[in-house]
Design a protein around this motif. Sequence first.
Motif, PDB file in Angstrom:
ATOM      1  N   SER A  20      -4.861  -4.215   3.138  1.00 31.25           N
ATOM      2  CA  SER A  20      -4.540  -3.035   2.337  1.00 31.25           C
ATOM      3  C   SER A  20      -5.677  -2.023   2.385  1.00 31.25           C
ATOM      4  O   SER A  20      -5.446  -0.810   2.422  1.00 31.25           O
ATOM      5  CB  SER A  20      -4.265  -3.442   0.888  1.00 31.25           C
ATOM      6  OG  SER A  20      -3.066  -4.178   0.790  1.00 31.25           O
ATOM      7  N   SER A  70      -2.434  -0.347  -7.347  1.00 33.04           N
ATOM      8  CA  SER A  70      -2.853  -1.635  -6.800  1.00 33.04           C
ATOM      9  C   SER A  70      -2.125  -2.813  -7.434  1.00 33.04           C
ATOM     10  O   SER A  70      -2.349  -3.963  -7.033  1.00 33.04           O
ATOM     11  CB  SER A  70      -4.374  -1.828  -6.986  1.00 33.04           C
ATOM     12  OG  SER A  70      -5.098  -0.922  -6.179  1.00 33.04           O
ATOM     13  N   GLU A 126      -0.506  -5.232  -5.001  1.00 37.17           N
ATOM     14  CA  GLU A 126      -1.453  -6.158  -4.381  1.00 37.17           C
ATOM     15  C   GLU A 126      -1.783  -7.322  -5.323  1.00 37.17           C
ATOM     16  O   GLU A 126      -1.899  -8.468  -4.893  1.00 37.17           O
ATOM     17  CB  GLU A 126      -2.758  -5.428  -4.012  1.00 37.17           C
ATOM     18  CG  GLU A 126      -2.671  -4.602  -2.739  1.00 37.17           C
ATOM     19  CD  GLU A 126      -2.211  -3.180  -2.985  1.00 37.17           C
ATOM     20  OE1 GLU A 126      -2.307  -2.352  -2.075  1.00 37.17           O
ATOM     21  OE2 GLU A 126      -1.728  -2.903  -4.088  1.00 37.17           O
ATOM     22  N   GLU A 138       0.094   3.836  -2.757  1.00 40.02           N
ATOM     23  CA  GLU A 138      -1.060   4.690  -2.482  1.00 40.02           C
ATOM     24  C   GLU A 138      -0.680   5.821  -1.536  1.00 40.02           C
ATOM     25  O   GLU A 138      -1.143   6.954  -1.693  1.00 40.02           O
ATOM     26  CB  GLU A 138      -2.197   3.871  -1.862  1.00 40.02           C
ATOM     27  CG  GLU A 138      -2.988   3.034  -2.845  1.00 40.02           C
ATOM     28  CD  GLU A 138      -2.404   1.633  -3.047  1.00 40.02           C
ATOM     29  OE1 GLU A 138      -3.071   0.779  -3.636  1.00 40.02           O
ATOM     30  OE2 GLU A 138      -1.263   1.407  -2.612  1.00 40.02           O
ATOM     31  N   SER A 159      -8.761   2.124  -4.937  1.00 39.24           N
ATOM     32  CA  SER A 159      -7.912   0.988  -4.592  1.00 39.24           C
ATOM     33  C   SER A 159      -8.657  -0.012  -3.719  1.00 39.24           C
ATOM     34  O   SER A 159      -8.499  -1.226  -3.862  1.00 39.24           O
ATOM     35  CB  SER A 159      -6.643   1.469  -3.870  1.00 39.24           C
ATOM     36  OG  SER A 159      -5.814   2.211  -4.745  1.00 39.24           O
ATOM     37  N   SER A 181       0.814  -1.218   0.000  1.00 38.43           N
ATOM     38  CA  SER A 181       0.000   0.000   0.000  1.00 38.43           C
ATOM     39  C   SER A 181       0.849   1.271   0.000  1.00 38.43           C
ATOM     40  O   SER A 181       0.292   2.374  -0.053  1.00 38.43           O
ATOM     41  CB  SER A 181      -0.945   0.017   1.213  1.00 38.43           C
ATOM     42  OG  SER A 181      -1.912  -0.991   1.118  1.00 38.43           O
ATOM     43  N   ASN A 203      -5.326   1.656   3.598  1.00 41.34           N
ATOM     44  CA  ASN A 203      -5.621   2.725   2.635  1.00 41.34           C
ATOM     45  C   ASN A 203      -6.372   3.880   3.278  1.00 41.34           C
ATOM     46  O   ASN A 203      -6.100   5.053   2.984  1.00 41.34           O
ATOM     47  CB  ASN A 203      -6.449   2.162   1.469  1.00 41.34           C
ATOM     48  CG  ASN A 203      -5.606   1.394   0.475  1.00 41.34           C
ATOM     49  OD1 ASN A 203      -4.376   1.475   0.483  1.00 41.34           O
ATOM     50  ND2 ASN A 203      -6.260   0.630  -0.383  1.00 41.34           N
TER      51      ASN A 203
END
Length: 331
Positions: free
Chosen positions: A253, A227, A230, A52, A76, A49, A257
């Motif tokens: 995540s 993403s 992930e 982000e 996300s 993450s 986030n």
Amino acid sequence: MSLWITFFLLTAVIFFAGRNLVKYGDILAEKLNLGRTIIGIVFVASITSLPELVTGIGAVTLAESPDIAAGDVFGSCMFNLLILAVLDGFFRDSPLTTKVHHGLTISASFGIILITLSAAAIFLGDRVPVIGWISYASFVITAVYLISIWIITSYEKRFISRSVKESAEALLYGDISLKRTILMYTINGVVIVGAALYLPVVGKQIASIYGLTETFFGTFFVALTTSLPEIAVSIAAVRMNMVTISVANLLGSNVFNIFILAIDDIFYRNGSLFTGMDYNNLFSAAVAVIMTAVIIIGLIYRAERKPLRLAYESIALIGIYLAGVFIIYRL
């Protein structure tokens, strides 16, 4: 063409490093006597993450765009849940939700709580008090995030103590030292972060020719590119038969986030971050909540069969995601 080549090369690097991250994360769980849920939610999720996080900070400082930051976070969250539906397709015999324990509903539930809190902060706007320029909502989100990690960790430790199977797995990596495990885990984590941080830059250049709005651009394209870690880590985990790490990573995540929004609020100096967000972001948050609720239903109901190649909850997730993205685009 060169931008696309760079994009796919970065993706390949993330996939390769993601596979190693899962492997050494599993070894780390053994060495530290932690469960795979803790590794997935706390360690792996925080690393995957980070794009982000950095993208959000860049959005509120360099671009001064709270909507890109919000769109990236909520988008996300939506995309991570869509990945669960994709992973379900890797299994022919039974749904993905039957291969992990019920404890993951805790992290999914905290995901709903945190998304709802952030949506409430957007809705209330300047009616929420601030300290300096930081909204009280950011402090509440931070507190709930820390509480969620504590509860999830506490539950997983109790789960391990009751599970003979998990205890037996502690003998799998006796020939690998803790020092080497930490070193390799760190190296692969750095590689993922380095490659993933550059992905939104390349993605923005590719998408700029379409003239998309900041909310849609953040919700769809930026969220997609940030993403990718992930995706890489989750697919690698499934292929290595570490399904718990995969699902825990995606749900963890989403929890992390929303915590990112609280961090972004610190860097956004033009007042509370939540007052600068468009109300259209509330719809993205609502879609993420609905998709998370679907996952919780799947984890609790645990259907034994699939009607097609995908389970009922996976079909629902795909439908909700596509409908949500279309409506956000229309908005």
